[in-house]
Scaffold this active site. Structure first.
Site, PDB file in Angstrom:
ATOM      1  N   GLU A 181       0.887  -1.402   0.158  1.00 27.22           N
ATOM      2  CA  GLU A 181       0.002  -0.036  -0.007  1.00 27.22           C
ATOM      3  C   GLU A 181       0.935   1.114  -0.081  1.00 27.22           C
ATOM      4  OE1 GLU A 181      -2.725  -0.172   3.284  1.00 27.22           O
ATOM      5  OE2 GLU A 181      -4.003  -1.409   2.212  1.00 27.22           O
ATOM      6  N   GLU A 278      -6.240  -7.150  -0.831  1.00 34.02           N
ATOM      7  CA  GLU A 278      -6.462  -7.238   0.744  1.00 34.02           C
ATOM      8  C   GLU A 278      -8.091  -6.651   0.686  1.00 34.02           C
ATOM      9  OE1 GLU A 278      -3.207  -5.646   3.533  1.00 34.02           O
ATOM     10  OE2 GLU A 278      -4.649  -4.388   4.149  1.00 34.02           O
TER      11      GLU A 278
HETATM   12  C1  IDC Z   1      -2.977  -3.880  10.309  1.00 36.58           C
HETATM   13  C2  IDC Z   1      -3.199  -5.106  11.497  1.00 36.58           C
HETATM   14  C3  IDC Z   1      -2.711  -4.409  13.032  1.00 36.58           C
HETATM   15  C4  IDC Z   1      -1.796  -4.018  12.966  1.00 36.58           C
HETATM   16  C5  IDC Z   1      -1.554  -2.676  11.987  1.00 36.58           C
HETATM   17  C6  IDC Z   1      -0.212  -2.002  11.762  1.00 36.58           C
HETATM   18  O1  IDC Z   1      -4.338  -5.368  11.034  1.00 36.58           O
HETATM   19  O2  IDC Z   1      -2.999  -5.646  13.782  1.00 36.58           O
HETATM   20  O3  IDC Z   1      -1.428  -3.217  14.180  1.00 36.58           O
HETATM   21  O4  IDC Z   1      -1.861  -3.296  10.664  1.00 36.58           O
HETATM   22  O5  IDC Z   1       0.873  -2.681  11.306  1.00 36.58           O
HETATM   23  C7  IDC Z   1      -4.117  -2.304   5.875  1.00 36.58           C
HETATM   24  C8  IDC Z   1      -2.528  -2.776   5.789  1.00 36.58           C
HETATM   25  C9  IDC Z   1      -2.867  -3.730   6.944  1.00 36.58           C
HETATM   26  C10 IDC Z   1      -3.275  -3.424   8.141  1.00 36.58           C
HETATM   27  C11 IDC Z   1      -4.867  -3.500   7.928  1.00 36.58           C
HETATM   28  C12 IDC Z   1      -5.866  -3.122   9.130  1.00 36.58           C
HETATM   29  O6  IDC Z   1      -2.295  -3.315   4.546  1.00 36.58           O
HETATM   30  O7  IDC Z   1      -1.282  -3.983   7.233  1.00 36.58           O
HETATM   31  O8  IDC Z   1      -3.309  -4.343   9.048  1.00 36.58           O
HETATM   32  N1  IDC Z   1      -4.912  -2.450   6.758  1.00 36.58           N
HETATM   33  O9  IDC Z   1      -5.337  -1.805   9.609  1.00 36.58           O
HETATM   34  N2  IDC Z   1      -4.567  -1.327   5.047  1.00 36.58           N
HETATM   35  C13 IDC Z   1      -5.720  -0.960   5.184  1.00 36.58           C
HETATM   36  C14 IDC Z   1      -6.246  -1.575   6.562  1.00 36.58           C
END
Ligand code: IDC
Length: 568
Positions: A181, A278
Site C-alpha cells: 500500500e 486485501e
Molecule cells: C494492520 C493489522 C494490525 C496492525 C497494523 C499495523 O491488522 O493488527 O497493528 O496493521 O501494522 C491495511 C494494511 C494492513 C493493516 C490493515 C488493517 O495493509 O497491514 O493491518 N489495513 O489496519 N490497509 C488497510 C487496512
C-alpha cells in the site's frame, strides 16, 4: 505476601461480565446473489496465470485461457503471527475453506524484514506450504509505513525479489506483489498522478528484472492512497503484459458505490487487470464492525467481474478483521492457529469475520453459528468524565479513560482510593495457557482526544499500583503508546517499564497495602526513530500491560498520568 488466601482468579473474575462479540450483521445472499460462487480452480488445473484481454476487459486466466478467480486469505504480519505456517492450517484453508490462494504478508518495517530477516524464511515456508496444498502463493512486500516504496527502509526490495524468484524459478504458483500500500506517510507518495509515477518508478525495474531472469509470473502492483487508486495505474500502466493492479477496501470505511469503488469501475473500463489483494470486514484500522452487508455488495461486484480477492487476516489478535477467535478474559480462550490433524477449525474457533470469509471463499451460504459468549448484560464502569491531562482521577470520573475496543480485557473500570488518592483501576487475571501473539492478553486502556503536547517535558510518568490476589511468577511489561496524527497516529516509547513479579518484596508498599511503582517513559526515545517535537499534538494515550509469563490475578491501578521535565 498473602498469596494463597484467595482462590486464584476468583476475585478478578467475579467482577467480570463477559463481553459479547459483535453479533454479525445480516449478510444478504438474496440482495447480492453473486456472493454464491462456483468452487475455485486450483493451480494443478489452471497452471500459470496470464492476463488476457476479452471484450475490452482484462482477465486473469489459466493456461487454457479461461478466467480464474482467486479467493483466499492473507496471513497477518509474519513477524507477529508466524504460527499460521503449519501444515494443518494450510490443508484446512485449501480443503475445508476451498481457497486457491494464500497471501504471505511480509512487513518490512515494524520489526519486519528490514530489522528481522527471519521473516523471509517464514515467507518461503509459507510458499512451500501453499504449493504443497495446491494453492497459489502471493509474495507480499508489505509496504505500509513509510508510504513511498522508494524510501530507504525498502532498499532491499530488488534483492529480495531476485532471491525469491531464484528459489522458485518461474514457478506458476508464485505471484509477486511488489508493494502492498503506497500512501502519504512520510516519506510518502501523493494521491495523484505524481504519486503513481513514484510507484511506477519503483516497480518497473523489478518487473524488468523478473522478466529478464525468465519469470513470467503474475505481478501485482499497489496504487497510491493505500491501494485505492487503480484508476491512476489504468491511465498510465506499466509496460508489461502480466501486471495486475491492486485495490484494497475495508467494508466499514470504503462503502459500496463510493470513492474506491468508483476508481475500481474506472480502471475496469479502461481495460487493466485488477486484483483485490486485501480487504476486510472491519473499518480501515482493522477493527470495528463487522460490516457484512457492505462486504456482500463488494464481493458480489468482484465475483461478477471475476476479480480475485484476499481477506485480511489470519490472526487471533483481538481485532474484528482477525479470522480466529481471540482471547478475551472471562469469556473465552484464544483459538489455535493450528487446527489439528483433522484439518478443520470448529466454527466457534473462527471469529464472525473468519466464519463469513470462509463461506465467501467457498462460495457457499453464510450460516453463522450461535456464539456462547454473547451477553446482553452491559458492563458498568465509573462515570467517563472528560478527557483530562494530567489525569489524577480526583474528580471521581475516569477522565475519559476507556478500554481500547480490541483490548482482550474489558472488565469494569473503577475509580477508587488506592495508595492515598483516587486512582483508575481494573481487574485482570492472565490465562494459564498463553495464546499466540505478544499483546493478546494485555489490557489496553486509553484516553482519546486528549490532544496534549509535551512542551519542554522529557518524560511521561504514571503511578502504577497493584493489589495482587496471585502473583508468583513472570513479569509485567508496561508499554506507552501514543497517537500523534503527524506521526501516522502511532508512536511508542522505546523502553517499556518492566515489573518483576518474583521480586515484589523490593517494591514500594503503600499504607493500604498496595505495591506501587513510578513508571517513567522517555519521550525523546521512541521506536522507529520517531520524534515528538515540543508542540507535536498527541491525540490519544494508551497504556498496555503485557503479560510476560505471569500468573498475575488481581487489580491494577494507574494514577497521576503526567508529563515531567526531569525525574523526581
Ligand atoms: C494492520 C493489522 C494490525 C496492525 C497494523 C499495523 O491488522 O493488527 O497493528 O496493521 O501494522 C491495511 C494494511 C494492513 C493493516 C490493515 C488493517 O495493509 O497491514 O493491518 N489495513 O489496519 N490497509 C488497510 C487496512
Amino acid at each position: 505476601m498473602n498469596r494463597n488466601t484467595h482462590t486464584p482468579r476468583a476475585i478478578a473474575l467475579a467482577a467480570l461480565i463477559s463481553l459479547s462479540f459483535a453479533v454479525p450483521l445480516a449478510a444478504d445472499e438474496k440482495a447480492y446473489p453473486g456472493v454464491l460462487a462456483p468452487a475455485t480452480v486450483r493451480p494443478s488445473k489452471a497452471g500459470a496465470l496470464k492476463i488476457i484481454a476479452k471484450g475490452g476487459k482484462a482477465q486473469i486466466c489459466g493456461r487454457d485461457g479461461t478466467q480464474v478467480q482467486l479467493r483466499g486469505m492473507s496471513t497477518h504480519g509474519l513477524q507477529w503471527f508466524p504460527q499460521i505456517l503449519n501444515d494443518n492450517a494450510f490443508r484446512a484453508l485449501a480443503v475445508d475453506w476451498g481457497s486457491n490462494v494464500v497471501r504471505l504478508a511480509m512487513y518490512v518495517t515494524e520489526n519486519g524484514y528490514a530489522s528481522n530477516p527471519v521473516v523471509k524464511d517464514r515467507l518461503v515456508e509459507g510458499v512451500r506450504l501453499a504449493i504443497k496444498h495446491d494453492m497459489y502463493a502471493i509474495v507480499d512486500w508489505h509496504v505500509l509505513s513509510p508510504g513511498d516504496p522508494n524510501a530507504k527502509d525498502y532498499a532491499l526490495a530488488r534483492e529480495f525479489f531476485r532471491e525469491i524468484s531464484a528459489l522458485f524459478p518461474n514457478d506458476p504458483h508464485v505471484i509477486y506483489e511488489l508493494c502492498n500500500e503506497p500512501n502519504g506517510n512520510r516519506p510518502g507518495v501523493s494521491n495523484d498522478e505524481a504519486g503513481w509515477r513514484q510507484v511506477k518508478k519503483y516497480a518497473e525495474p523489478i518487473v524488468k528484472e523478473l522478466r529478464a531472469s525468465g519469470n513470467q509470473n503474475l505481478i501485482i502492483v499497489g496504487s497510491p492512497n493505500w491501494s485505492q487508486r487503480p484508476d491512476l495505474a489504468a491511465d498510465d500502466p506499466i509496460d508489461d503484459a502480466n501486471v495486475a493492479y491492486a485495490f484494497h477496501f475495508y467494508s466499514g470505511s470504503h462503502l459500496p458505490g463510493a470513492y474506491v469503488w468508483q476508481k475500481v469501475e474506472y480502471a475496469l473500463e479502461k481495460g487493466v487487470a485488477l486484483f483485490c489483494s486485501e480487504w476486510g470486514t472491519s473499518e480501515a484500522n482493522g477493527d470495528g464492525g463487522p460490516y457484512l452487508d457492505e462486504a456482500d455488495a463488494w464481493i458480489d461486484m468482484m465475483n461478477r467481474n471475476g476479480i480475485g480477492w484476499i481477506n485480511w487476516s489470519m490472526t487471533t489478535k483481538s481485532e474484528t478483521s482477525g479470522a480466529f477467535r481471540p482471547y478475551k478474559m472471562g469469556a473465552h480462550e484464544a483459538a489455535s492457529l493450528d487446527p489439528g490433524s483433522d484439518g478443520k477449525w470448529a466454527p466457534d474457533e473462527l471469529s464472525p469475520s473468519g466464519e463469513y470469509a470462509r463461506a465467501r471463499i467457498k462460495g457457499a451460504r453464510f450460516v453463522p453459528v450461535a456464539r456462547k459468549d454473547a451477553s446482553t448484560v452491559p458492563i458498568e464502569h465509573a462515570e467517563e468524565g472528560y478527557a483530562t491531562f494530567p489525569s489524577d482521577f480526583e474528580d471521581g470520573t475516569r477522565q475519559g479513560w476507556s478500554w481500547f475496543g480490541g483490548s482482550p480485557v474489558q472488565s469494569p473500570i473503577i475509580v477508587v482510593n488506592a495508595g492515598g488518592s483516587k486512582a483508575l483501576g481494573w481487574a485482570v487475571a492472565y490465562p494459564e495457557a498463553k495464546p499466540e501473539g505478544d499483546w493478546t492478553t494485555a489490557p489496553r486502556i486509553m484516553v482519546s482526544n486528549v490532544n496534549v503536547s509535551r512542551k519542554t517535558a522529557r518524560y511521561l510518568t504514571l503511578d502504577f499500583l497493584v493489589k495482587p490476589e496471585r502473583a508468583s511468577r513472570g513479569a509485567l511489561r508496561i508499554v506507552l503508546a501514543m497517537a500523534p496524527p503527524s506521526l501516522g497516529y502511532w508512536a511508542q516509547a522505546e523502553d517499556d517499564f518492566v515489573i518483576d513479579l518474583e521480586d515484589l518484596a523490593s517494591a514500594e508498599r503503600t499504607a493500604d497495602g498496595l505495591y506501587r511503582w513510578r513508571a517513567r517513559f522517555d519521550l525523546t526515545k521512541l521506536k522507529e526513530g520517531k520524534k515528538l517535537k515540543a508542540d507535536t499534538t498527541i491525540r490519544d494515550l494508551t497504556v498496555v500491560v503485557v503479560d510476560k509469563g505471569s500468573d498475575f490475578a488481581g487489580t491494577m491501578f494507574i494514577d497521576n498520568v503526567r508529563f515531567e521535565e526531569s525525574p523526581r
